[in-house]
Design an enzyme around this catalytic site. Structure first.
Site: not given
Length: 397
Positions: A172, A268, A335
């Protein structure tokens, strides 16, 4: 045959076992960094967790940069400085290492015996900020770039300067940081070191939201401006574009000279919730049910998500051909896939071309095979682990 309740119990038990068996690694504070001004948002020292390598991996290093979004205004950053994402005082002493950080060969076959490091994230700028002055009214320190360098210098002193192999990875906001700092990471290490960078769920797309606004572009501009990040972003980008644009990987990655692996879900879940349909663009909450579970999405919403996927793929493919860039773009609604054991390497892990993420990344790192695959559109891949959220899960930015 298992009924749904039995299946759910089995899954929960399996995940509990995985979590319980994760290696607990002590926290290390970089206390000498404070004198250099390399501190978290609240002025506390940066921190990391290191599990030493052994055997054939004793001179190989895997650096995993923690993720956790960003803060883009003073109010947001003040709230953040009272959490583990803004203060090392709030971080747990022992952190469980699993998936790409696991020390078990059967769960992490290529990196289990490497020196594995989790660098904690407490600056809110993907380790790019550097504002010298501190407002005494807020006591906010915007020093992410200094934190990055201080931690790297300590790891070099602890043996990374002798690395034969070194991988900079992250998830991330950490995945974005692994791209932003990729070439500078390479520059810290000896010429003969095999250096590569892995970005997991860090390829954030510059696109308009469902209302037509450029929400994420404005948000990233606020982050870069508040944290003074411009001078620490890749010059190959800032010489051509505004600093805010250089927070988007699609404008940065092509110029990265170090080999890069892009691991991302085409749908995502963080980007669907925060870039495509952020709360500001969906005041009536029409997207909420869809965002919680992709199976709840209406046909019209799936069409918008399919268009998002095509735009995402265009940005990735637009990086151009490369004989060193790896790619694993699956069609899962998720994610971060390197930090979860079931996604990284497990009996039912997601696969592309009959290959797990762990094998694709490992083959690329060791130059056994260059993996460059893009999945077919949702819902074609039955091996996906689609995330299902509750309304209480991490709120949108």
């Amino acid at each position: 045959m298992f009924n749904f309740k039995q299946w759910l119990v089995l899954v929960v038990c399996s995940l509990a076992i995985l979590k319980a068996e994760g290696l607990l690694v002590n926290i290390t504070f970089v206390r000498n960094a404070v004198a250099k001004g390399a501190v978290c948002l609240d002025g506390s020292p940066p921190a990391y967790h290191l599990d030493r390598g052994s055997g054939t991996g004793i001179n190989s290093w895997l650096i995993q940069l923690e993720g956790g979004g960003w803060c883009h205004n003073v109010t947001n950053c003040i709230s953040r400085m009272h959490t583990k994402l803004g203060s090392s005082k709030k971080m747990v002493e022992n952190l469980a290492f699993s998936a790409i950080l696991s020390n078990k060969e059967q769960r992490n076959p290529d990196f289990y015996n490497w020196n594995r490091v989790k660098v904690r994230y407490c600056d809110g700028s993907s380790f790019t900020g550097d504002v010298k002055t501190v407002n005494p009214a807020t006591n906010l320190h915007f020093r992410g770039a200094r934190v990055w360098l201080a931690v790297m210098q300590e790891l070099l002193a602890k043996g990374m300067r002798n690395a034969e192999n070194a991988v900079l990875s992250g998830c991330s906001a950490g995945g974005l940081a692994s791209l932003m700092h990729c070439d500078s990471f390479r520059a810290l290490l000896p010429m003969g070191t095999n250096v590569k960078c892995l970005s997991d769920a860090g390829f954030f797309l510059n696109t308009r939201d469902v209302s037509g606004a450029q929400y994420i572009k404005s948000y990233f501009n606020d982050v870069v401006t508040l944290h003074g990040s411009a001078k620490n972003l890749p010059r190959s980008c800032t010489s051509r574009l505004t600093p805010a644009m250089c927070f988007f990987p699609q404008y940065v990655a092509r110029q990265i000279r170090t080999p890069v692996f892009v691991l991302n879900a085409a749908y995502d879940s963080w980007q669907i919730k925060n870039i495509l349909a952020p709360r500001a663009a969906d005041p009536e909450g029409k997207w909420q049910s869809c965002q919680l579970d992709i199976k709840n999405c209406q046909r019209s919403q799936l069409k918008v998500m399919q268009d998002f996927r095509l735009e995402f793929l265009s940005a990735v493919i637009g990086l151009g051909r490369s004989a060193s860039r790896g790619m694993f773009i699956d069609s899962c609604y998720t994610h971060c896939q390197t930090e979860t054991q079931t996604s990284w390497f497990w009996q039912d892990s997601p696969i592309l071309n009959r290959t797990t993420i762990a094998k694709a990344v490992g083959d690329w790192v060791y130059d056994r095979n260059l993996f460059q695959k893009i999945d077919c559109p949702y819902p074609c891949n039955p091996t996906c682990h689609h995330r299902v959220f509750t309304p209480q899960d991490a709120p949108p930015i």
